[in-house]
Design a protein around this motif. Structure first.
Motif, mmCIF file in Angstrom:
data_model
loop_
_atom_site.group_PDB
_atom_site.id
_atom_site.type_symbol
_atom_site.label_atom_id
_atom_site.label_comp_id
_atom_site.label_asym_id
_atom_site.label_seq_id
_atom_site.Cartn_x
_atom_site.Cartn_y
_atom_site.Cartn_z
ATOM 1 N N SER A 94 0.849 -1.196 0.000
ATOM 2 C CA SER A 94 0.000 0.000 0.000
ATOM 3 C C SER A 94 0.876 1.234 0.000
ATOM 4 O O SER A 94 2.085 1.172 0.249
ATOM 5 N N GLY A 96 0.348 4.854 1.905
ATOM 6 C CA GLY A 96 -0.503 5.610 2.807
ATOM 7 C C GLY A 96 -1.734 4.812 3.181
ATOM 8 O O GLY A 96 -1.634 3.620 3.461
ATOM 9 N N GLU A 97 -2.908 5.462 3.179
ATOM 10 C CA GLU A 97 -4.143 4.788 3.537
ATOM 11 C C GLU A 97 -4.918 4.336 2.317
ATOM 12 O O GLU A 97 -6.118 4.098 2.382
ATOM 13 N N SER A 98 -4.246 4.222 1.204
ATOM 14 C CA SER A 98 -4.906 3.672 0.027
ATOM 15 C C SER A 98 -5.193 2.201 0.257
ATOM 16 O O SER A 98 -4.649 1.581 1.152
ATOM 17 N N GLY A 99 -6.060 1.659 -0.539
ATOM 18 C CA GLY A 99 -6.378 0.247 -0.404
ATOM 19 C C GLY A 99 -5.171 -0.631 -0.630
ATOM 20 O O GLY A 99 -4.224 -0.266 -1.320
#
Lengths: 111, 113
Positions: A94, A96-99
């Protein structure tokens, strides 16, 4: 296509014999994860790397180790596999907070 | 302790029926994701919801994030055999570093022709 590739897809190892699972990615994601998934259970995070920084989950057994020699590759080493370590091992990446992007997994059997 | 509770755990329905899967928690999440996993494969990301009350549609799949960002639902309209699989919800907690996700146990959906 950019992807996460796990090898092998199926691994049979003997009780107590060290085994290494590999994961490679072409996404250039900076975070890589190893999960263990047993039948009918949620994936359980073992550890993850943020770039080269290694983060171990508190309940991950010492029997499990990992290496990330460069951005693209990550390895899971099981030093002395027990019968309870038989599971699907999933690698994911991933940014960051991406899927997450998961690999297809390695099904480990311990005999 | 399971941070995310999914229900039902198993669901077996006929083609053409509608269904809803729930993902609940007492924790607040900054975002929540849904994945589908087929036997012998890794999970595949379906959707990410980030705003409380957000609704996203993906063909016959409708995803909703609760107003308080503690729960989510997945609704499938006119289910088809190709929808069969394990549906996992996963939440990124507020203040979590580096995109760490917490997974639910999953809902195993079987759609019969």
């Amino acid at each position: 296509d950019a992807m996460v590739i796990q090898n092998p897809r199926y691994q049979v190892t003997q009780f107590g014999k060290p085994v290494t699972l590999s994961c490679s990615q072409t996404l250039n994601h900076n975070v890589m994860y190893w999960y263990q998934q047993k039948s009918s259970q949620a994936p359980k995070l073992l550890f993850h790397y943020y770039d080269k920084d290694f983060n171990n989950e508190a309940d991950t057994p010492d029997n499990f180790q990992s290496r990330r020699p460069n951005t693209s590759f990550c390895f899971l080493d099981i030093r002395s596999p027990g019968l309870g370590d038989a599971a699907m091992y999933l690698c994911a990446t991933s940014r960051g907070e991406s899927g997450y992007t998961f690999g297809s997994g390695t099904r480990l059997t311990v005999v | 302790t399971q941070l995310l509770e999914q229900s039902p755990q198993f669901l077996s329905i006929q083609e053409g029926e509608n269904l809803t899967v729930y993902c609940n928690s007492s924790s607040v999440f900054s975002s929540l994701q849904w994945y589908r996993q087929e036997p012998g494969e890794g999970p595949v990301l379906l959707v990410t919801v980030v705003t409380g009350g957000e609704v996203k549609k993906l063909k016959r799949l409708t995803f909703q994030f609760g107003d308080a960002r503690k729960d989510s639902s997945l609704h499938i309209t006119a289910a088809q055999p190709g929808d069969t699989g394990l549906y996992l919800c996963a939440g990124a907690s507020r203040g979590s570093t580096l995109g760490r996700l917490y997974f639910g146990r999953g809902t195993q959906l079987t759609v019969w022709p």
